[in-house]
Scaffold this motif. Structure first.
Motif, PDB file in Angstrom:
ATOM      1  N   ALA A 205      53.731  72.256  48.305  1.00 38.37           N
ATOM      2  CA  ALA A 205      55.190  72.394  48.230  1.00 38.37           C
ATOM      3  C   ALA A 205      55.704  72.100  46.826  1.00 38.37           C
ATOM      4  CB  ALA A 205      55.862  71.480  49.254  1.00 38.37           C
ATOM      5  N   ILE A 206      55.264  70.992  46.228  1.00 36.84           N
ATOM      6  CA  ILE A 206      55.764  70.641  44.899  1.00 36.84           C
ATOM      7  C   ILE A 206      55.183  71.550  43.833  1.00 36.84           C
ATOM      8  CG2 ILE A 206      54.022  68.929  44.236  1.00 36.84           C
ATOM      9  CD1 ILE A 206      56.423  67.157  43.318  1.00 36.84           C
ATOM     10  N   SER A 207      53.963  72.077  44.060  1.00 35.47           N
ATOM     11  CA  SER A 207      53.365  73.012  43.105  1.00 35.47           C
ATOM     12  C   SER A 207      54.149  74.313  43.034  1.00 35.47           C
ATOM     13  CB  SER A 207      51.910  73.313  43.482  1.00 35.47           C
ATOM     14  OG  SER A 207      51.125  72.138  43.442  1.00 35.47           O
ATOM     15  N   TYR A 208      54.758  74.694  44.149  1.00 31.61           N
ATOM     16  CA  TYR A 208      55.543  75.925  44.198  1.00 31.61           C
ATOM     17  C   TYR A 208      57.035  75.667  43.973  1.00 31.61           C
ATOM     18  CZ  TYR A 208      51.661  78.884  45.666  1.00 31.61           C
ATOM     19  OH  TYR A 208      50.487  79.603  45.704  1.00 31.61           O
ATOM     20  N   GLY A 209      57.384  74.453  43.562  1.00 30.79           N
ATOM     21  CA  GLY A 209      58.771  74.158  43.233  1.00 30.79           C
ATOM     22  C   GLY A 209      59.678  73.952  44.426  1.00 30.79           C
ATOM     23  N   GLN A 210      59.114  73.735  45.614  1.00 30.66           N
ATOM     24  CA  GLN A 210      59.929  73.507  46.818  1.00 30.66           C
ATOM     25  C   GLN A 210      60.195  72.001  46.931  1.00 30.66           C
ATOM     26  OE1 GLN A 210      61.090  76.084  48.011  1.00 30.66           O
ATOM     27  NE2 GLN A 210      59.629  77.694  47.461  1.00 30.66           N
ATOM     28  N   ILE A 211      61.153  71.527  46.131  1.00 30.84           N
ATOM     29  CA  ILE A 211      61.344  70.088  45.956  1.00 30.84           C
ATOM     30  C   ILE A 211      61.877  69.408  47.217  1.00 30.84           C
ATOM     31  CG2 ILE A 211      62.429  68.327  44.539  1.00 30.84           C
ATOM     32  CD1 ILE A 211      60.370  70.154  43.124  1.00 30.84           C
ATOM     33  N   GLU A 212      62.863  70.025  47.872  1.00 28.02           N
ATOM     34  CA  GLU A 212      63.419  69.413  49.080  1.00 28.02           C
ATOM     35  C   GLU A 212      62.349  69.273  50.151  1.00 28.02           C
ATOM     36  OE1 GLU A 212      67.258  69.989  52.074  1.00 28.02           O
ATOM     37  OE2 GLU A 212      66.487  71.695  50.951  1.00 28.02           O
ATOM     38  N   GLY A 234      46.370  63.313  45.201  1.00 25.65           N
ATOM     39  CA  GLY A 234      47.299  62.315  44.665  1.00 25.65           C
ATOM     40  C   GLY A 234      47.602  62.536  43.196  1.00 25.65           C
ATOM     41  N   ALA A 235      46.555  62.762  42.407  1.00 22.54           N
ATOM     42  CA  ALA A 235      46.752  62.974  40.969  1.00 22.54           C
ATOM     43  C   ALA A 235      47.500  64.267  40.690  1.00 22.54           C
ATOM     44  CB  ALA A 235      45.398  62.991  40.255  1.00 22.54           C
ATOM     45  N   THR A 236      47.188  65.315  41.469  1.00 22.70           N
ATOM     46  CA  THR A 236      47.894  66.591  41.298  1.00 22.70           C
ATOM     47  C   THR A 236      49.359  66.445  41.654  1.00 22.70           C
ATOM     48  OG1 THR A 236      45.851  67.779  41.847  1.00 22.70           O
ATOM     49  CG2 THR A 236      47.901  69.031  41.922  1.00 22.70           C
ATOM     50  N   LEU A 237      49.648  65.701  42.722  1.00 21.49           N
ATOM     51  CA  LEU A 237      51.042  65.440  43.101  1.00 21.49           C
ATOM     52  C   LEU A 237      51.766  64.693  41.986  1.00 21.49           C
ATOM     53  CD1 LEU A 237      53.439  65.200  45.076  1.00 21.49           C
ATOM     54  CD2 LEU A 237      52.348  63.132  45.987  1.00 21.49           C
ATOM     55  N   LEU A 238      51.136  63.681  41.413  1.00 22.53           N
ATOM     56  CA  LEU A 238      51.753  62.886  40.355  1.00 22.53           C
ATOM     57  C   LEU A 238      52.045  63.755  39.125  1.00 22.53           C
ATOM     58  CD1 LEU A 238      52.713  60.167  39.323  1.00 22.53           C
ATOM     59  CD2 LEU A 238      50.358  59.629  38.686  1.00 22.53           C
ATOM     60  N   ARG A 259      46.098  53.181  40.490  1.00 16.72           N
ATOM     61  CA  ARG A 259      44.912  53.876  39.984  1.00 16.72           C
ATOM     62  C   ARG A 259      45.162  55.352  39.711  1.00 16.72           C
ATOM     63  NH1 ARG A 259      43.002  51.159  44.279  1.00 16.72           N
ATOM     64  NH2 ARG A 259      42.478  53.057  45.443  1.00 16.72           N
ATOM     65  N   LEU A 260      46.185  55.920  40.331  1.00 21.70           N
ATOM     66  CA  LEU A 260      46.484  57.341  40.111  1.00 21.70           C
ATOM     67  C   LEU A 260      46.948  57.619  38.686  1.00 21.70           C
ATOM     68  CD1 LEU A 260      48.346  58.325  43.407  1.00 21.70           C
ATOM     69  CD2 LEU A 260      46.110  59.128  42.649  1.00 21.70           C
ATOM     70  N   ALA A 261      47.394  56.578  37.980  1.00 19.59           N
ATOM     71  CA  ALA A 261      47.942  56.767  36.641  1.00 19.59           C
ATOM     72  C   ALA A 261      46.934  57.391  35.688  1.00 19.59           C
ATOM     73  CB  ALA A 261      48.439  55.435  36.082  1.00 19.59           C
ATOM     74  N   LEU A 262      45.649  57.107  35.902  1.00 17.98           N
ATOM     75  CA  LEU A 262      44.619  57.624  35.001  1.00 17.98           C
ATOM     76  C   LEU A 262      43.634  58.548  35.709  1.00 17.98           C
ATOM     77  CD1 LEU A 262      43.893  54.311  33.066  1.00 17.98           C
ATOM     78  CD2 LEU A 262      45.303  56.232  32.325  1.00 17.98           C
ATOM     79  N   SER A 263      44.012  59.013  36.894  1.00 23.57           N
ATOM     80  CA  SER A 263      43.146  59.924  37.645  1.00 23.57           C
ATOM     81  C   SER A 263      43.326  61.357  37.149  1.00 23.57           C
ATOM     82  CB  SER A 263      43.463  59.838  39.139  1.00 23.57           C
ATOM     83  OG  SER A 263      43.261  58.530  39.617  1.00 23.57           O
ATOM     84  N   LEU A 264      42.369  62.200  37.510  1.00 19.24           N
ATOM     85  CA  LEU A 264      42.407  63.601  37.093  1.00 19.24           C
ATOM     86  C   LEU A 264      42.911  64.474  38.232  1.00 19.24           C
ATOM     87  CD1 LEU A 264      39.001  63.894  35.179  1.00 19.24           C
ATOM     88  CD2 LEU A 264      41.241  63.166  34.335  1.00 19.24           C
ATOM     89  N   GLY A 265      43.794  65.396  37.918  1.00 16.94           N
ATOM     90  CA  GLY A 265      44.313  66.328  38.897  1.00 16.94           C
ATOM     91  C   GLY A 265      43.385  67.503  39.111  1.00 16.94           C
ATOM     92  N   LYS A 266      43.841  68.466  39.873  1.00 12.27           N
ATOM     93  CA  LYS A 266      43.026  69.635  40.185  1.00 12.27           C
ATOM     94  C   LYS A 266      42.674  70.432  38.944  1.00 12.27           C
ATOM     95  CE  LYS A 266      43.042  73.800  43.020  1.00 12.27           C
ATOM     96  NZ  LYS A 266      43.826  74.677  43.915  1.00 12.27           N
ATOM     97  N   ASP A 267      43.578  70.434  37.942  1.00 13.98           N
ATOM     98  CA  ASP A 267      43.336  71.182  36.709  1.00 13.98           C
ATOM     99  C   ASP A 267      42.423  70.447  35.745  1.00 13.98           C
ATOM    100  OD1 ASP A 267      45.000  69.145  36.030  1.00 13.98           O
ATOM    101  OD2 ASP A 267      46.592  70.396  35.181  1.00 13.98           O
TER     102      ASP A 267
END
Length: 621
Positions: A205-212, A234-238, A259-267
Motif C-alpha cells: 500500500a505505501i509503495s504504491y502511494g496509498q497512504i490512507e 519492516g525496512a522497506t516500510l520504513l 534495529r530497523l534503523a540500519l536494516s536493508l530494504g527490498k532494494d
C-alpha cells in the motif's frame, strides 16, 4: 502492462530510449534513471507468478533485461498451455455471467448467480485465478465487494490467485480503503499474508502511494511481521515512509523496533540512506527568505507541515543514530554508513553528517571511492594532484547555489567559500601546483570564468535599468524645485505658501529625493564602469549595489511624499481627497519595495555576515 508503464513514464527504460547515465559525470541523472528502473522492475516482478519470478527474473536487476527475458519465454509458455490443455479457457465459461455482473456493478445478477451456484463464491473464475472478490476490487466495485465479504468465510478471504495475491493485497495496491477495513473486520490475519514477492499488504500500500490505506493497515499489522530477522518488510516500510514524508509512521516504527534503523530494504539499501536522500526533510534543505524564516520560527499555520516534518526528521535521525557506536565491523559494512554520510554531504544535509559523527566519531575517517575524506568531500561539493584548496577553487554545479539569486551573488558565494578554505589550510597549500601547473587561485579563475562573465552581465543589466529610473527622478525633482505649487509673490519673489508646513515638507522631500537619486546614479555608474575583477565581487560591487538600491528606494519614497505635499497645498481643506491621494501614492512605493527589497536584503546578508560556515552547531568533542 505496457500501457501502465507508458502512463507512469517508465517505458523509456524498457524500450532503451533512456540509456544508463554515467554516475561519475552526472549523479543526479543517474539517480533519476535508477529510480525509474527500480519502479519498472518492481511492476514487472509483482506481475509475475511465483514460478516465473523465482525461476526466470529473480536475479535480474535491469527492467529492460527482465522484460526481454519474459518476452522470449512467453511464446514457449503460450505453446505449452495450448498444447497440454485445449479446454483450459473453456473451464471458466460457466462463470462468465458472474464475472460480468461483478465487474459491471450489477449486484442483483451476481446475487442470483451465487444463489444458484454457491460454490462460485470462492471459486477461481478467470484464467488468472481470480475470485469474484478479486474482480470486485480490481473493478472498484466497493458495494459488491462488501456484499461478497459478508457471504465469505475467514478461510475464503485467504485464497490466493495465480500471482500469490489475496483480495486484500489487491485492495491495498488500489487504495480501496473501505474494502480493506471490511475484509479485516472478518479476518485480521490477512495483514500477514504476503504476495508472491513476500511483500505484505501494508508495504504494498505505501509503495504504491496509498497512504490512507497504509495507515489503516499499519494500525493492525503485528510488529512481528516487520522485524528485520523475519524479512525485508519492516525496512522497506520504513524507507517508503521516509520517501513519502510519512515520518510519523517512520518515527513510531523506529521507536517500536530500533534495529530497523540500519536494516536493508527490498532494494538492498539501508533506511538511514533513505533519510540522507531526502534533503527537503531538514531545515538545511529548505532555505527560506528572511520573512518566511521569521514566520517559520513562530510556526504559522501554512508552514506548520514543513516544520513538523523537520522536527520528526531530527528525532528520527537521533533514534536511528543511537546504535551506531555499538555496531560490529560486519554490521558497519552492511549498513551503508559510508554511502549514507557521503550522500548527506552531497545533498547538503549537515544535520545527518553532524548526527552520525556525534554518534560515532570513527566515521570521521570515512572515504569515498577516490579515497577522499569527509572534509575534502565537503569542500569539493560546495582530481589528479589537486589539494584541498585546489578542490575549493574548482567550480561544481552545486544544489546550494540554486538558492542564490543572480550570477553575481553566486560568484560572491564561491569567492567567500574559497577565502574561508584558504584561511584554514597550511600557507604552503596556497602556492601548491597541481599536475597542470596551476595554483589554487589560477584554477579558481579558470573554472569560474563563465560565472564571472554571467555575474558581470547580471550586474550591468540591473544597474542600467536602475540608472534610467534614477535619471528620470533627478529630472522630475529638479524641475519641481523651480515650479513650486502656488507660484511666487510678485514683489519679493518668495513662494506664496512659504510659511505652511506642507510647503516645508514639499521642499525637504524634493531635495532629499534629488540628492538620493543623484547618489544612486553615481553608484550605478561606478558599477557600470567597474573592471569586474574577481575580488570586486566579494565586497566592492555588492556594497555599491546596496547603496544604489537603498538610495533608489529612498528617492522614490521621498518623490511620492513631495507629490502628496504639493497636492495638499493646492487642495487646502479637501482632506478626503488628500487622504485618498496619499493612499494611492503608497501603492507604487509598496510594490517596488516588495519586488526589490528581497534582493537588497539578500545582497546585504551575503556581503556582511560573519562568515560562510554555520557556527550554530556545538563542537562534537
Amino acid at each position: 502492462m505496457k500501457t501502465y508503464l507508458i502512463a507512469q513514464d517508465l517505458w523509456g527504460v524498457i524500450e532503451g530510449m533512456e540509456e544508463t547515465p554515467d554516475q561519475e559525470k552526472n549523479n543526479v541523472a543517474f539517480n533519476a534513471w535508477s529510480k525509474k528502473n527500480s519502479m519498472a522492475l518492481h511492476v514487472i516482478q509483482i506481475s509475475c507468478g511465483p514460478n516465473l519470478f523465482s525461476v526466470i527474473i529473480r536475479e535480474i536487476s535491469l527492467a529492460k533485461i527482465a522484460w526481454n527475458t519474459l518476452a522470449k519465454k512467453y511464446t514457449m509458455l503460450k505453446t505449452t498451455y495450448s498444447g497440454t490443455d485445449n479446454n483450459r479457457n473453456d473451464s471458466y465459461v460457466e462463470y462468465e455471467d458472474l464475472y460480468k455482473a461483478v465487474r459491471g456493478g450489477d449486484w442483483n445478477a451476481a446475487k442470483e448467480f451465487l444463489e444458484r451456484r454457491p460454490d462460485a463464491l470462492n471459486a477461481k473464475i478467470t484464467t488468472l485465478g481470480k475470485m469474484a472478490l478479486h474482480i470486485a476490487v480490481v473493478a472498484g466495485q466497493e458495494r459488491i465487494g462488501e456484499k461478497l465479504v459478508e457471504r465469505m468465510s475467514r478461510e475464503d478471504l485467504e485464497i490466493l490467485d495465480n500471482f500469490g495475491d489475496t483480495a486484500l493485497n489487491e485492495a491495498a495496491v488500489r487504495g480501496e480503503y473501505r474494502l480493506v477495513k471490511c475484509m479485516l473486520r472478518k479476518n485480521e490475519s490477512l495483514v500477514s499474508i504476503g504476495s508472491s514477492t513476500q511483500t505484505i499488504p501494508l508495504v504494498k500500500a505505501i509503495s504504491y502511494g496509498q497512504i490512507e490505506t497504509a495507515r489503516c493497515l499499519y494500525s493492525v499489522t503485528p510488529l512481528e511481521d516487520l522485524m528485520p530477522e523475519k524479512d525485508h518488510n519492516g525496512a522497506t516500510l520504513l524507507s517508503n515512509a521516509i520517501y513519502t514524508r510519512n515520518l510519523d509512521i517512520a518515527l513510531h516504527l523506529v521507536k517500536r523496533c530500533p534495529r530497523l534503523a540500519l536494516s536493508l530494504g527490498k532494494d538492498g539499501n539501508s533506511t538511514l540512506l533513505a533519510l540522507a536522500s531526502t534533503p527537503n526533510a531538514f531545515p538545511s534543505g529548505n532555505p527560506l527568505v528572511f520573512w518566511k524564516q521569521g514566520i517559520y520560527n513562530y510556526c504559522i499555520k501554512h508552514l506548520y507541515e514543513m516544520k513538523l516534518i523537520h522536527i520528526q526528521s531530527k528525532e528520527l535521525l537521533h533514534r536511528m543514530c543511537e546504535g551506531l557506536s555499538n555496531l560490529t565491523i560486519q554490521q558497519w559494512q552492511e549498513s551503508f554508513l559510508n554511502d549514507t554520510i557521503i550522500r548527506a554531504i552531497k545533498n547538503g544535509i549537515f544535520e545527518i553528517v553532524y548526527g552520525m559523527l556525534k554518534a560515532d566519531p570513527e566515521l570521521e575517517w570515512t572515504t569515498d571511492q577516490k579515497s577522499r575524506r569527509i572534509f575534502s568531500i565537503v569542500v569539493l561539493h560546495h582530481e589528479d594532484g589537486n589539494g584541498m584548496l585546489h578542490m575549493a577553487g574548482m567550480f561544481t554545479d552545486s544544489n546550494m547555489l540554486n538558492h542564490i539569486s543572480g550570477a553575481a551573488l553566486q560568484m560572491q558565494r564561491e569567492l567567500q567559500w574559497f577565502k574561508e578554505i584558504e584561511s584554514i589550510v597550511h600557507p604552503k597549500a596556497k602556492e601548491a601546483i597541481n599536475k597542470d601547473g596551476m595554483t589554487p587561485r589560477q584554477l579558481f579563475t579558470k573554472t569560474h570564468k563563465n560565472l564571472r562573465k554571467e555575474g558581470e552581465q547580471w550586474m550591468k543589466d540591473a544597474t542600467t535599468s536602475c540608472t534610467v529610473v534614477g535619471a528620470l527622478i533627478i529630472t522630475i525633482m529638479f524641475a519641481a524645485t523651480f515650479t513650486i505649487p502656488g507660484g511666487n509673490k510678485q514683489n519679493t519673489g518668495l513662494p506664496m505658501f512659504l510659511n505652511r508646513k506642507w510647503f516645508t515638507l514639499f521642499i525637504l522631500s524634493d531635495a532629499l529625493s534629488l540628492f538620493s537619486s543623484t547618489t544612486l546614479v553615481l553608484m550605478f555608474l561606478g558599477i557600470l564602469t567597474s573592471r569586474y575583477a574577481e575580488d570586486d565581487f566579494l565586497v566592492t560591487l555588492p556594497r555599491k549595489m546596496i547603496i544604489g538600491f537603498s538610495t533608489l528606494f529612498f528617492s522614490i519614497a521621498t518623490m511620492m511624499i513631495a507629490f502628496c505635499a504639493a497636492l495638499s497645498i493646492m487642495l487646502n481643506g479637501q482632506y478626503w481627497i488628500v487622504i485618498l491621494i496619499i493612499c494611492l501614492a503608497s501603492v507604487p512605493v509598496t510594490l517596488f519595495i516588495v519586488s526589490q527589497f528581497r534582493l537588497l536584503l539578500e545582497i546585504a546578508i551575503s556581503t556582511y555576515r560573519a562568515n560562510i560556515f554555520n557556527k550554530k552547531m556545538k563542537p562534537l568533542f
